[in-house]
Design an enzyme around this catalytic site. Structure first.
Site, short mmCIF file in Angstrom:
data_model
loop_
_atom_site.label_atom_id
_atom_site.label_comp_id
_atom_site.label_asym_id
_atom_site.label_seq_id
_atom_site.Cartn_x
_atom_site.Cartn_y
_atom_site.Cartn_z
N ASP A 122 0.84 -1.19 0.00
CA ASP A 122 0.00 0.00 0.00
C ASP A 122 0.88 1.25 0.00
O ASP A 122 1.88 1.32 0.73
CB ASP A 122 -0.89 -0.03 1.25
CG ASP A 122 -1.76 1.20 1.39
OD1 ASP A 122 -2.65 1.37 0.55
OD2 ASP A 122 -1.54 1.97 2.34
N GLU A 136 1.79 -0.32 -5.03
CA GLU A 136 0.83 0.72 -5.35
C GLU A 136 1.69 1.97 -5.53
O GLU A 136 2.16 2.54 -4.54
CB GLU A 136 -0.19 0.91 -4.23
CG GLU A 136 -1.24 1.95 -4.57
CD GLU A 136 -2.21 2.21 -3.42
OE1 GLU A 136 -3.42 2.27 -3.67
OE2 GLU A 136 -1.74 2.35 -2.28
#
Length: 693
Positions: free
Chosen positions: A348, A384
């Site tokens: 993330d 990401e």
């Protein structure tokens, strides 16, 4: 209070609570503490039975060994030191702290003002000091026996080029499964249920990417609204599984059983992990672990060390430039690979992990550490590639060995199929693995993780049913969630009984799913897209732990059942033709072979010219791949059919149809096409193959 417990000096390594068969070694890093106390609790976690100062301090690690302590023992820490926020220190021994290396937690946080290191409501804000004991509302760490019998667990080791990812949520995938009991639904054990695994196998995906499963808590403001942190991007302990996903009596090994069952089905397990920030928030957040252990080491602080340097939008940024913090993250990753047999990670806000504070650096310490690690270098790594800081958008800039979520693919494909103009150049690039972004430093097409939907945003069904977000259920006056959805409601906002609108929506989602699976790169499918899961237009359902986010596999609407069959067939078609998951970019051939040619065609069958690419009204495109055998893909996002002159096939036998997304027909063995001109249906993708003897 020690209650006569025998204490030895123990060892500074390994960090955490380590049971050796006779007793337990406790070790915790804190460079700036003046004293660290180990607190033991009764079996229910309600009564503190002992408070023992760790006797040794070696290389900034506090440690001690307790021969009486066995697996199942509950514990936590109290750390002494200066409470001096203006110089970056927030020690408060009144707060019970979670061990950063805890392998298991018992209980959940109960939100109370006592978990904050300062006095809530005090005029001096976080410069004030709270003396209340927080132990009564804090989860407790658990000493764990890590031994488990894996048996003949065999990792699938699916090559990247053959990987098809299914992004899923542990509870969302299992909460409505009628084959499991109420006490098990929503757990790791439920994800190991044969019916769930059968769905994944028959669908044809090769990996599940599980949304956060490391221990996290519900935010206080959500609890006060009657909501929860469903997604889980609020990690509090990087080694412990989230207790909400463990069934009653299941224990820490339930996660490992789930991994083994998925491996037996040939499915890899990829974890969505959050190492960029923690659940402690900004300077006004609670003191749960890292803040009270050594705030100045664990977090990146601002020019004024009272405040945090935040590139995540979540209040803080983990300080991976500190060697002990970097060690913790690397140890955590290796633990999940070696002890829990996971096959990869999706990181993330990964740009935060590659920062040298102000800017991104592909040779940042964390990225270099992962690349050279003999354990982590062999698993799948997905970034990401953005965060909220300066120069945070870094798509295509991660080093070799990494794959990246390609949001440009999502926006371009969505926009093309809804009929936006001027998208042929972008579409053509994304069909070939976004080579303009990823074809460098020896990277391969699989580095582009292609997706049309993910947990953040509309589902596929909602992408063709809503123009606007409908997030009222989140109780933020519809202000949350992004507004650039590249969606089209096909003429009616939301649910409708109009058969023409429903037919168009079905045609649109078939076209997008087929495009995703016929593109070079690594396709990722969002849980439930294959069966028409809708969130009612909510594009930020992070706090909705209800049927809005749960997957239903029984009693499907006939249209959704047909779409499930279509998706299965297209995945099988992708697997059966190497050209759709070629290991190299299509303009690069294996060594010693002639280059594989890709030719871009106009509807008249002639090659696309410069003016054609820049014609904003052009929305029909042919892609001819010279391979063994040749493949021809015809795209048409117009409202009407377009006649397309077929190029000459390499053999005299002509072309055969493999896929017609408009009708939903998939014919893996091919259906003969006799005409030199073919009508490409509106909002349709045709895939043809050169006929071979």
């Amino acid at each position: 209070m020690t209650n006569g417990i025998t204490l030895r000096e123990g060892s500074p390594y390994p960090l955490g609570a380590t049971w050796d068969g006779s007793g337990t070694n406790f070790a915790i890093f804190s460079a700036h503490a003046t004293k660290v106390e180990l607190c033991l609790f009764d079996a229910r976690g309600r009564r503190e039975t002992a408070r023992i100062p760790l006797p040794e301090f070696t290389h900034e690690v506090w440690h001690g060994y307790l021969p009486e302590v066995r697996p199942g023992q509950l514990y936590g820490y109290r750390v002494h030191g200066p409470y001096d926020p203006q110089n970056g220190h927030r020690f408060n021994p009144n707060k019970l702290l979670i061990d950063p290396y805890a392998l298991m937690l018992q209980g959940d946080i109960v939100w109370h003002d006592a978990v904050f290191g300062y006095r809530i409501g005090n005029a001096r804000a976080d410069l004030s000091f709270d003396r209340r004991d927080s132990a009564f509302v804090m989860p407790k760490c658990v000493v764990v026996d890590p031994a488990v019998t894996w048996g003949a667990d065999i990792r699938p080791h699916t090559p990247w080029a053959d990987t098809i990812i299914y992004e899923a949520h542990v509870k969302g995938m299992t909460a409505l499964n009628p084959d499991t009991s109420d006490r098990v639904r929503g757990s790791f054990a439920a994800l190991a249920d044969p019916k769930v695994i059968e769905h994944l196998v028959t669908l044809g995906v090769t990996a599940v990417e599980l949304m956060p499963t490391q221990a996290f808590f519900d935010d206080r403001y959500l609890i006060e609204k009657g909501l929860t942190n469903y997604w889980g991007y609020n990690t509090a302990a990087f080694f412990a599984p989230a207790t909400r996903f463990i069934s009653p009596g299941g224990g820490v090994h339930e996660f490992k059983l789930m991994v083994r069952r998925l491996h037996e089905a040939g499915i890899e397990v990829i974890l969505d992990v959050v190492y960029n920030h923690t659940a402690e928030g900004n300077q006004m957040g609670p003191t749960l672990s890292f803040r009270g252990i050594d705030n100045a080491s664990y977090y990146m602080l601002g020019d004024d060390p009272r405040y945090y340097y935040d590139t995540t939008g979540c209040g803080n940024t983990v300080n991976l430039g500190h060697q002990r913090v970097l060690q913790m993250v690397m140890d955590s990753l290796r633990y999940w690979v070696e002890a829990c047999h996971v096959d990869g990670f999706r990181f993330d806000l990964a740009s935060s992990l590659g920062r040298d504070r102000q800017s991104f650096n592909a040779n940042a310490v964390f990225l270099d550490a992962v690349r050279q690690d003999p354990v982590l270098g062999r698993v799948k790594l997905i970034a990401e590639p953005w965060d909220t800081g300066n120069e945070g958008y870094q798509l295509g800039n991660f080093p070799p060995g990494w794959a990246e979520w390609n949001d440009r693919y999502r926006d371009s494909v969505r926009s093309y199929w809804k009929g936006d103009e001027g998208l042929l150049p972008e579409l053509s690039s994304h069909l070939l693995g976004s080579a303009n972004l990823f074809d460098k430093r020896g990277r391969r097409p699989w580095a582009s993780v292609n997706f049309i939907t993910a947990h953040d945003g509309f589902t596929l069904a909602d992408t063709v049913a809503y123009n606007e977000k409908h997030n009222a259920a989140n109780q933020e006056d519809n202000r949350d969630g992004h507004s650039h959805n590249c969606s089209w409601n096909c003429g009616v906002e939301g649910p409708t009984d109009d058969p023409e609108v429903l037919d168009l929506r079905d045609r649109m989602r078939r076209a997008m799913m087929a495009t995703l699976l016929m593109s070079q790169g690594t396709p990722m499918i969002l849980m439930g897209d294959e069966v028409g899961r809708t969130q009612g237009g909510n594009n930020n359902a992070y706090c909705q732990d209800n049927e809005m986010n749960w997957l239903k596999l029984d009693d499907l609407d006939p249209r959704d059942a047909d779409f499930l069959a279509f998706t299965r067939s297209v995945i099988a078609l992708r697997k059966g033709r190497d050209v759709f998951h070629h290991a190299s970019f299509l303009h690069n051939a294996p060594e010693g072979q002639q280059p594989i040619r890709v030719r871009w065609l106009r509807p008249d069958g002639e090659l696309m010219e410069q003016n054609d690419w820049h014609n904003p009204a052009a929305r029909t495109l042919g892609m001819l791949v010279r391979d063994e055998p040749d493949i021809l893909m015809l795209f048409n996002s117009h409202f009407e059919a377009v006649d397309f002159t077929l190029p000459a096939a390499a053999t005299d036998l002509g072309w055969q149809m493999l896929l017609d997304s408009a009708s939903g027909e998939v014919t893996p063995q091919g259906s003969p096409v006799r005409l030199p001109t073919l009508a490409v249906p509106p909002r349709g993708l045709l895939v043809l193959e050169e006929t071979r003897p």
